[in-house]
Design an enzyme around this catalytic site. Structure first.
Site, short mmCIF file in Angstrom:
data_model
loop_
_atom_site.label_atom_id
_atom_site.label_comp_id
_atom_site.label_asym_id
_atom_site.label_seq_id
_atom_site.Cartn_x
_atom_site.Cartn_y
_atom_site.Cartn_z
N HIS A 1 27.14 46.54 72.24
CA HIS A 1 27.06 44.89 71.52
C HIS A 1 27.93 45.77 70.28
O HIS A 1 28.84 43.89 70.06
CB HIS A 1 26.08 44.51 71.34
CG HIS A 1 25.73 44.28 73.00
ND1 HIS A 1 26.34 43.03 73.42
CD2 HIS A 1 23.81 43.83 72.51
CE1 HIS A 1 25.36 43.42 74.52
NE2 HIS A 1 23.75 43.81 74.66
N HIS B 1 22.67 43.91 79.58
CA HIS B 1 23.89 42.72 79.14
C HIS B 1 25.52 43.71 79.01
O HIS B 1 25.59 44.55 79.32
CB HIS B 1 23.53 42.89 77.78
CG HIS B 1 22.22 42.19 77.55
ND1 HIS B 1 21.46 43.34 76.89
CD2 HIS B 1 21.42 40.84 77.07
CE1 HIS B 1 19.83 42.12 76.67
NE2 HIS B 1 20.06 40.64 76.92
N ASP C 1 23.36 49.51 81.40
CA ASP C 1 22.69 48.13 80.41
C ASP C 1 22.13 46.42 81.26
O ASP C 1 23.78 46.23 81.67
CB ASP C 1 22.90 47.76 79.21
CG ASP C 1 22.15 47.68 78.48
OD1 ASP C 1 21.30 47.77 77.63
OD2 ASP C 1 22.15 45.95 78.25
N ASP D 1 17.28 47.74 80.74
CA ASP D 1 16.32 46.25 80.20
C ASP D 1 17.05 45.46 81.89
O ASP D 1 16.66 43.91 81.71
CB ASP D 1 17.09 45.42 79.24
CG ASP D 1 18.47 45.65 78.90
OD1 ASP D 1 19.16 46.22 79.45
OD2 ASP D 1 18.94 45.36 78.16
N1 Q9C Z 1 15.62 37.31 70.82
C1 Q9C Z 1 20.46 45.67 73.99
O1 Q9C Z 1 20.35 44.78 75.18
N2 Q9C Z 1 19.62 38.73 72.48
N3 Q9C Z 1 20.52 44.95 73.82
C2 Q9C Z 1 18.61 38.57 72.22
C3 Q9C Z 1 16.13 37.68 71.84
C4 Q9C Z 1 20.32 39.60 72.74
C5 Q9C Z 1 20.63 43.32 73.74
C6 Q9C Z 1 18.05 37.42 72.84
C7 Q9C Z 1 19.99 40.59 73.45
C8 Q9C Z 1 20.44 41.73 73.12
C9 Q9C Z 1 21.49 46.51 73.98
ZN ZN Z 2 20.73 45.08 77.29
#
Ligand code: Q9C
Ligand code: ZN
Length: 346
Positions: A163, A201, A199, A288
């Site tokens: 990200h 995301h 991933d 994930d």
């Molecule tokens: N607090 C990766 O999997 N939003 N990043 C989280 C829950 C961000 C995930 C919401 C999620 C980022 C690398």
């Molecule tokens: Zn992720």
């Protein structure tokens, strides 16, 4: 498969993130990496090796090769600046840039700068964050160095970096290690690199870094940004710009996607990286998409990660795996092992 890791990767440990309106313990924590290390040891996988000292020395320059210099300067001093402002604990932003505001005028205070560079309030900067990032980049450089000889290498690092864009951080990460890997592979002579991001995301940061380049192809299979972080990038119509036109492939999928459709997207991504003519493959290896991930909505099983690894092996490319997300810590070791074993045909 050769695994590269380092004890310093356990240092960064944020206290909390904003989740559903409440500060909760960070999902992205050192126990994730430990879980994978334990699983590899238990399966008698070859012992991981630490980065070379020369890679340590080159780590900061490698981070600067894909990020803006002022942004790296900021990351390096952010927590000291936070402390100097009289704060203790983790540094978090309190604002964000809105539309038609000054994205061209970095403010002067640490509060302003955190808000200028962060894309979310879920990515705390701790006193140890910079050291952790140096260790991660060193692992990546060592992995790149060994790739030709080893054929495949697993960079077991954290926090995840996909990200992080040219000049912003968020989504639990700060420096885009998959991008550092792709850039380092270019610099040792490969002319075309593919980054495959599995991933859950979208890897908005990786897309951002290579969007206008024709030498690095980026393909991502991810939850539709209309419903999922990072929300503002990852649509199918983002195909690259300028010299990079056609070198970006987004395959957004709906919530509840399971292996039958996920694997079709993987086949599409593999077909495209083949026609691109990649000489080496960097995999942003997140877990994930797992059915029990606490912050995600896909339905892959442990066995599916094995199938994923086998499908990636079929590309017959030198393959550098970079550990990304995956927050079901009790299953993270088994899932990672499944992917690596699937790839290795074990
Ligand atoms: N607090 C990766 O999997 N939003 N990043 C989280 C829950 C961000 C995930 C919401 C999620 C980022 C690398
Ligand atoms: Zn992720």
């Amino acid at each position: 498969m050769l695994t590269i890791t380092d004890p310093d990767l356990l240092l960064h440990h944020g206290a909390g993130e904003l989740n559903a309106g409440k500060i909760t313990p960070c999902f992205e924590q050192p126990a994730r990496l430990k879980a994978v290390l334990d699983a590899l040891a238990e399966a008698r996988w070859p012992a991981p090796i630490p980065p070379d000292p020369s890679a340590r020395a080159a780590a900061e320059a490698a981070m600067r090769s894909v990020h803006a210099g002022e942004f790296i300067d900021f990351l390096k001093s952010a927590h000291a600046d936070w402390r100097a402002a009289g704060r203790d604990g983790d540094a978090l932003p309190l604002s964000a840039i809105g539309r038609r505001m000054h994205a061209d005028r970095p403010p002067e205070t640490i509060d302003g700068m955190l808000s200028y560079y962060a894309i979310d309030p879920g990515t705390p900067i701790t006193a140890d964050t910079w050291r952790t990032l140096e260790a991660g980049a060193a692992c990546i450089l060592t992995a790149v160095d060994r790739l030709q000889q080893a054929g495949s290498v697993f960079a077991l690092i954290r926090p995840p970096g996909h990200h992080a864009g040219r000049d912003y951080y968020g989504g639990y990460g700060f420096v885009n290690m998959a991008a550092v890997a792709a850039q380092a592979l270019r610099e040792i002579g490969a002319s075309r690199i593919a980054v495959l991001d599995v991933d859950y995301h979208h890897g908005n940061g990786t897309q951002d870094i290579f969007y206008d380049r024709g030498d690095v192809f980026y393909a991502s299979i991810h939850a539709d940004p209309r419903r999922q972080f990072p929300f503002f990038l990852g649509y199918a119509d983002e195909t690259g710009a300028g010299a990079g036109e056609g070198a970006n492939l987004n395959l957004p999928l709906p919530w509840n996607t399971a292996w039958s459709s996920w694997s079709e997207a993987l086949a599409a991504a593999c077909a495209r990286l083949k026609s691109f003519g990649a000489e080496a493959l960097v995999v942003s290896l997140g877990f994930d998409a797992f059915e029990r991930d606490p912050i995600s909505h896909f339905k892959l099983t442990t066995e599916d990660f094995g199938r994923m690894g086998a499908a990636i092996a079929k590309q017959q490319l030198p393959t550098l795996f970079v550990f990304e997300g995956g927050y079901a810590i009790d299953a993270l070791g088994a899932n990672t092992l499944a992917a690596l074993e699937g790839f290795s045909g074990r």
